[in-house]
Structures are given as C-alpha cells and as structure tokens.
Write an enzyme that holds these catalytic residues in place. Structure first.
Site, PDB file in Angstrom:
ATOM      1  N   HIS A 105      -9.500 -27.476 -59.185  1.00 56.54           N
ATOM      2  CA  HIS A 105     -10.873 -27.882 -59.479  1.00 56.54           C
ATOM      3  C   HIS A 105     -11.285 -27.328 -60.839  1.00 56.54           C
ATOM      4  O   HIS A 105     -10.898 -26.209 -61.198  1.00 56.54           O
ATOM      5  CB  HIS A 105     -11.838 -27.338 -58.418  1.00 56.54           C
ATOM      6  CG  HIS A 105     -11.419 -27.631 -57.011  1.00 56.54           C
ATOM      7  ND1 HIS A 105     -11.251 -28.904 -56.541  1.00 56.54           N
ATOM      8  CD2 HIS A 105     -11.135 -26.799 -55.987  1.00 56.54           C
ATOM      9  CE1 HIS A 105     -10.885 -28.848 -55.270  1.00 56.54           C
ATOM     10  NE2 HIS A 105     -10.810 -27.584 -54.914  1.00 56.54           N
ATOM     11  N   GLU A 123     -14.372 -21.835 -54.783  1.00 56.32           N
ATOM     12  CA  GLU A 123     -14.476 -21.876 -53.330  1.00 56.32           C
ATOM     13  C   GLU A 123     -13.797 -20.663 -52.711  1.00 56.32           C
ATOM     14  O   GLU A 123     -13.138 -19.878 -53.400  1.00 56.32           O
ATOM     15  CB  GLU A 123     -13.856 -23.169 -52.787  1.00 56.32           C
ATOM     16  CG  GLU A 123     -12.385 -23.335 -53.103  1.00 56.32           C
ATOM     17  CD  GLU A 123     -11.871 -24.734 -52.745  1.00 56.32           C
ATOM     18  OE1 GLU A 123     -12.660 -25.582 -52.289  1.00 56.32           O
ATOM     19  OE2 GLU A 123     -10.670 -24.968 -52.915  1.00 56.32           O
ATOM     20  N   HIS A 181      -3.912 -24.714 -55.778  1.00 55.37           N
ATOM     21  CA  HIS A 181      -3.907 -24.263 -54.391  1.00 55.37           C
ATOM     22  C   HIS A 181      -3.558 -25.400 -53.433  1.00 55.37           C
ATOM     23  O   HIS A 181      -3.656 -26.575 -53.756  1.00 55.37           O
ATOM     24  CB  HIS A 181      -5.262 -23.658 -54.010  1.00 55.37           C
ATOM     25  CG  HIS A 181      -6.401 -24.622 -54.122  1.00 55.37           C
ATOM     26  ND1 HIS A 181      -7.052 -24.885 -55.303  1.00 55.37           N
ATOM     27  CD2 HIS A 181      -7.019 -25.415 -53.190  1.00 55.37           C
ATOM     28  CE1 HIS A 181      -8.019 -25.767 -55.108  1.00 55.37           C
ATOM     29  NE2 HIS A 181      -8.015 -26.110 -53.838  1.00 55.37           N
ATOM     30  N   ARG A 200      -5.607 -33.912 -58.063  1.00 51.34           N
ATOM     31  CA  ARG A 200      -4.346 -33.675 -57.366  1.00 51.34           C
ATOM     32  C   ARG A 200      -3.186 -33.593 -58.351  1.00 51.34           C
ATOM     33  O   ARG A 200      -2.993 -34.497 -59.153  1.00 51.34           O
ATOM     34  CB  ARG A 200      -4.060 -34.791 -56.361  1.00 51.34           C
ATOM     35  CG  ARG A 200      -5.077 -34.935 -55.254  1.00 51.34           C
ATOM     36  CD  ARG A 200      -4.572 -35.915 -54.182  1.00 51.34           C
ATOM     37  NE  ARG A 200      -5.662 -36.310 -53.283  1.00 51.34           N
ATOM     38  CZ  ARG A 200      -6.309 -37.462 -53.356  1.00 51.34           C
ATOM     39  NH1 ARG A 200      -5.956 -38.360 -54.277  1.00 51.34           N
ATOM     40  NH2 ARG A 200      -7.279 -37.740 -52.512  1.00 51.34           N
TER      41      ARG A 200
END
Length: 329
Positions: A105, A123, A181, A200
């Site tokens: 991200h 996050e 991740h 992605r």
C-alpha cells in the site's frame, strides 16, 4: 438526528466475498454469513460510500456512520471534530483461508499513486485464530533491492524474497505503508487507515472462480511504493500499562491509530472524555454501563463510543479480551 442523545453504538458487519476467504467468520460473528462462497472480510466500522456501516440497534438503528458524523460532528468526535473528512480508520475481521496476494500500500505522501482525496494505508493485525500451517509474510529479506525484486517477479520467485513467520494467537503485527505483505491460514482483526488502495505484486497463481481468470496485478505501481528498508517485520512487544483491575496492553500507537487490549474478568473503564473510542469484542462477553442502561458487548461485536458518551464501565460476565481503538489527535 434532532435532540436525540448518542449512546454506545453497535454496528452491523458488512461481509465481503474474497476468493481467498473461508467460512470461519460464522464462528466469530452472530450475523449469518451469505449462503455460499468464500467470505474473506467482515467490515466492522466503515465510513465509505460503497460500504457504509449502519447502527444495529437502539433509537438510531439504521443510521450510517457518515450520517451521524455529518449531523453531530462534535458529539461524535469531540475535540477531533473538523480534523477528518471521513472517519479515519477502517476496522475488519479477515478470514484468510488461502494466501492473500503479495501486495503493498502507498504511503500518505505518495500522491502519484493515491486517488484524489484518499490516503495511504498503514495497517496492523491482531491474530485471532492460527495453526502450525499459518503464515504471515511481512517485509523483505535483508539485502533485497529493487532490481532483485523485479528479477524475482519475472521468474516467479517472489516468495523467496519475503520475510515470514509462523504466528501465534494474540500476536500483534504492525505494517507501515510501503511494506510488502501477505498472510494465509488464519483469522485476524485488522485496523487500517480508511483507504482501499492496494497494489498486487504477485497472487500465488490464484484463479478467481467467478471469472475463471487470474486477478490483475499492478506490478509497476506496487514496486514504486515498496519501502525496501522494511525488512523482517516481527510481532510487536505489547506495552503493559496496567495489571489491575485487568491487564491493559498497548499494542499499537502511530500517527493513524492506537490500540489497547484488555484481558480479565473484573469491571474496568473504557472510553475517553472528549474523543471517540471503538471497542471490539475478541473473547467472552459483558456489558457497558452508560446513562443508567446496559449495552451488551460480546465476542465479535464492535461498539463505537462517541465523544459525548465519554468513559464507561465495562462489566464482564465471563473472562474477556476486548480491544479498544483510538483515533489520532
């Protein structure tokens, strides 16, 4: 909303189909899952146009989080009113039955990769269910370079460059934006910036059964957003702030959110005077006492305490694990 007073607001979960999901959220949440297909996410608190959270009960039943913030900004947000265009965090449960795509991200400052008016996406996860086969991939192995990553992408060897760990129930993992991740074979609670910007890198050769095709990758954008200094991320060491009346641990504290974990069976105080807090039931059951009324909070529930509500006493009826989430500011 008129003169109606706010109270501890429980929200309905919003289920999301994901090809990597399963059916384990049925054991965590009381709201029934859709009849078929893998459910990867339950959005617990969402201030997004496409999936707005709705109050589950009480006089404000059916009101969306967006409506409440627009109609009562100061009672909802207290001294944070006016600081945010949207409620700044998104809370979820994830059931990752098969591996999540290897993804990244963008950071808030990478405006070339973030739609206008959106944010980056830092996050964090708290592991709720895991097995010896579960895996978390977080960060790159030391020495990985952009050229090395691009070569691995071209040869299908991305997994060889990912730092990974076998998680245990209760582990808390912080993922700054820019961290490569993935994860698989576990159920987690997720707190994140209110953003859905994901790029992605690699998708483990998954084929979406709804389309019969692989999902698209965004390799150029993802590679541009990778922070190559984020290597071998490990679970955080919780900071124990109290042991009486219950164990209170600070799991995360960053510019975007803070999260505490309460564990025990004795009544304890939650909430904050002047700012909102959100409670997430992880284990056990109990009730909140506010304004002469009791509000049940059980495993799987998410309850927003508006700033106007302030502090409350949480009274467990069984041993409980309760997460408490604070906004920045």
């Amino acid at each position: 909303m008129g003169s109606r007073q706010l109270y501890p607001l429980r929200f309905e979960p919003i289920y999301q189909y994901r090809l990597w999901g399963g059916r384990r959220l049925a054991d965590l949440l009381t709201a029934p899952l859709p009849d078929d297909g893998p459910i990867g996410e339950a959005w617990l608190l969402s201030d997004r146009d496409d999936h707005p959270s709705k109050v589950a009960d009480g006089p404000l039943k059916g009101s969306t989080l967006r409506q409440l913030l627009e109609e009562s900004p100061e009672p909802m947000l207290g001294r944070l009113a006016g600081q945010f265009r949207r409620f700044p965090v998104l809370l979820k449960f994830l059931d990752v039955h098969v591996k999540l795509s290897v993804q990244v991200h963008p950071k808030d400052g990478q405006r070339d990769y973030i739609p206008e008016g959106k944010s980056g996406k830092t996050e964090a996860w708290v592991v709720l269910e895991a097995s010896p086969a579960s895996r978390i991939y977080a960060g790159l192995k030391p020495g990985t370079t952009r050229d090395g990553l691009e070569h691995a992408l071209a040869t299908g060897a991305v997994a060889d460059l990912l730092a990974s760990l076998t998680p245990n129930v209760g582990d808390a993992v912080f993922l700054p934006a820019g961290t490569v991740h993935s994860l698989g074979g576990l159920v987690v609670f997720e707190v994140q910036e209110n953003s859905d910007v994901t790029f992605r890198l690699y998708d483990w050769d998954h084929v979406d059964p709804k389309t019969g095709k692989p999902r698209p990758l965004q390799v150029a954008q993802a590679t541009a957003c990778v922070d190559f200094s984020e290597v071998a991320i490990r679970p955080v060491a919780p900071v124990v702030e109290e042991t009486v009346p219950v164990r209170r641990e600070r799991l995360f504290h960053c510019d975007h959110f803070s999260v505490w974990r309460h564990t025990g069976q004795t009544p304890f105080t939650v909430g904050s005077d002047g700012t909102p807090r959100t409670l997430v039931g992880i284990a056990g059951e109990g009730r909140l006492a506010h304004g002469g009324n009791d509000y049940p909070v059980v495993r799987g529930d998410v309850v927003l305490l508006p700033a106007e509500v302030g502090t409350c006493s949480y009274q467990p009826s069984t041993p409980v694990i309760l997460l408490e989430v604070a906004l920045p500011g």
